[in-house]
Motif scaffolding. Structure first.
Motif: not given
Length: 196
Positions: A134-135, A176-185
């Motif tokens: 995730l990181k 950035m949407a994918q980065a946000t999804e990863v951060f949320w996860k």
């Protein structure tokens, strides 16, 4: 590995062969009055550097490093030989339309696009059921967006669709949407572990 939603990686541009040797040899002889044969090894090394970076590299850490190395060489060449003209043929990543320009700026923008595409592929391939994955996914999606933003801010006259301001802005939004999804996860996974 748990089920993961698929992530989108930016497709890479493709390119043809480039002859760095002839223009550099001509410039050395004409502008510096030196024997270009004295620089034959350096010319071959540059030729190989481009070949390795843009035609032989994969979408992994090694490919990323080769692209960075070649980009560094372009920076040096642009400072040392600002007047050099080389035909740089690149196919658009989305339309496959060939565009050839002679400016090093076009080659640099195309290589940065390749680096961004490589970062998106590295991010997309991470195991996102693992905290370290995730990181890494978050980090590489962010660096991809940063590279794309740099292209938009520093290369103003895009000769191809994939380098146009609108397409780059769209790609930044997707990444950035994918980065946000990863951060949320990542945040929701940490929160779940903190409850227990």
């Amino acid at each position: 590995m748990a089920h993961q939603s698929p992530m989108i990686a930016i497709p890479k541009k493709t390119t043809g062969d480039v002859d760095w040797t002839t223009p550099i040899r001509n410039l050395i002889a004409k502008s510096f009055g030196e024997n270009p044969d004295n620089y034959a090894q350096e010319c071959q090394a540059l030729q190989r550097c481009r070949q390795d970076a843009v035609k032989g590299a994969g979408s992994d850490m090694t490919g990323r490093d080769l692209l960075y190395k070649y980009f560094g060489q372009l920076e040096i060449l642009e400072m040392r030989f600002p007047e050099i003209r080389v035909n740089f043929p690149w196919n658009d990543a989305f339309t496959n339309k060939l565009t050839t320009q002679t400016a090093i700026a076009y080659e640099k923008a195309s290589v940065l696009f390749q680096i961004a595409a490589t970062h998106s592929a590295i991010a997309s391939s991470q195991n996102r059921s693992d905290p370290e994955g995730l990181k890494l996914a978050f980090y590489y999606f962010r660096t991809c967006a940063g590279m794309l933003t740099y292209i938009n801010e520093n290369f103003l006259h895009a000769p191809s669709t994939d380098l146009s301001r609108e397409v780059i802005k769209f790609l930044v939004g997707v990444i950035m949407a994918q980065a946000t999804e990863v951060f949320w996860k990542s945040a929701s996974t940490r929160r779940k572990h903190l409850r227990w």
